[in-house]
Write an enzyme that holds these catalytic residues in place. Sequence first.
Site, short mmCIF file in Angstrom:
data_model
loop_
_atom_site.label_atom_id
_atom_site.label_comp_id
_atom_site.label_asym_id
_atom_site.label_seq_id
_atom_site.Cartn_x
_atom_site.Cartn_y
_atom_site.Cartn_z
CB SER A 7 -0.90 0.00 1.24
OG SER A 7 -0.09 -0.04 2.40
CE1 TYR A 38 -4.15 0.60 -0.61
CE2 TYR A 38 -4.01 -1.79 -0.81
CZ TYR A 38 -4.01 -0.53 -1.40
OH TYR A 38 -3.84 -0.42 -2.75
CB CYS A 69 0.67 -5.18 1.77
SG CYS A 69 -0.57 -4.26 2.67
CG ASN A 70 1.41 -8.55 7.18
OD1 ASN A 70 1.52 -9.73 7.48
ND2 ASN A 70 2.45 -7.75 7.08
CB THR A 71 -3.65 -4.58 5.14
OG1 THR A 71 -2.92 -4.13 6.29
CG2 THR A 71 -5.09 -4.17 5.25
CD GLU A 154 3.33 5.22 4.59
OE1 GLU A 154 3.31 6.16 3.79
OE2 GLU A 154 3.64 4.06 4.28
CB CYS A 188 2.21 -4.21 9.91
SG CYS A 188 2.15 -2.67 8.94
CG HIS A 190 4.38 0.60 7.21
ND1 HIS A 190 3.70 -0.10 6.23
CD2 HIS A 190 4.45 1.88 6.78
CE1 HIS A 190 3.36 0.74 5.27
NE2 HIS A 190 3.81 1.93 5.57
N1 DGL Z 1 2.28 -2.34 5.30
C1 DGL Z 1 0.92 -2.75 5.38
C2 DGL Z 1 0.81 -4.14 6.02
O1 DGL Z 1 1.75 -4.91 6.01
C3 DGL Z 1 -0.01 -1.82 6.12
C4 DGL Z 1 0.04 -0.40 5.75
C5 DGL Z 1 -1.34 0.19 5.57
O2 DGL Z 1 -2.13 0.28 6.51
O3 DGL Z 1 -1.58 0.55 4.43
O4 DGL Z 1 -0.24 -4.48 6.52
#
Ligand code: DGL
Length: 271
Positions: A7, A38, A69-71, A154, A188, A190
Amino acid sequence: MIGVFDSGYGGLTVLKEFVKLLPEYDYCYFGDNARTPYGTRSFETVYRYTLECVKYLFDKGCPLVILACNTASAKALRTIQQRDLPALDPQRRVLGVIRPSAEATGQYTRSGHAGVLGTVGTVQSLSYPIEINKLNPHIRVFQEACPMWVPLVENNEYRKDGADYFVRQHMNNLLQQSPDIDVIVLACTHYPLLIDKINKYVPSGVRILSQGGIVAESLADYLRRHPEMDARLEKIRARIFQTTDSPELFDRYASIFFGEDVKSEKVTLNG
Ligand code: DGL
């Protein structure tokens, strides 16, 4: 090329490990920065956005796309694999980050109590408890959603003192759920940027699992087991970075996640 999607910037922590372990491949990183985060969006929205980005990477010529991206992995991967891929192109593959992380969790926990830190979307989807329990039904999984952590990263606030408040709060909330947690998954992409702060609140003996290395090992294993896919991937060490938002902004922040300077280009999705 191998397409690597996130994302925003977070997937660069995964790409960094891909490049370290599998440097010979070509990679196209795609950050949907214009629509990040996301983590707080609905299933329907995350699915729609992710599918658009996957289609874009397919059009760009990627036979293999990793949802770093986990989401997106939690909310979109299964539907894309089962419903969209057969119609789009059954020869292509889309892989996520949750399965390899669930496997690693099972390998490392001794107490059978595992913690998961993720976005609201990832936690609500229950993807981690489901995947971990598919492999090891006896493991108890405790989750904590950390909605402030992605914005801290971010917005480049993750090293500042203010970040400690939110890291401490969520670490305490997680650890209070069970004194026996001995493995915590940073679910996540991030969160590895917050590792110095996270480590301050981790009791000794608790192992923190960052996904980059785990997902890179899993990709290497996938490519060994699928020589037909490996043969379709170019290996001239090309690295392409694309973003749906400002490339100047992307280049400024991306190096923090990726560890070296990048030069990105802006793309517009057609929907
Ligand atoms: N980096 C995304 C993840 O691994 C989450 C970032 C987002 O909320 O967009 O879930």
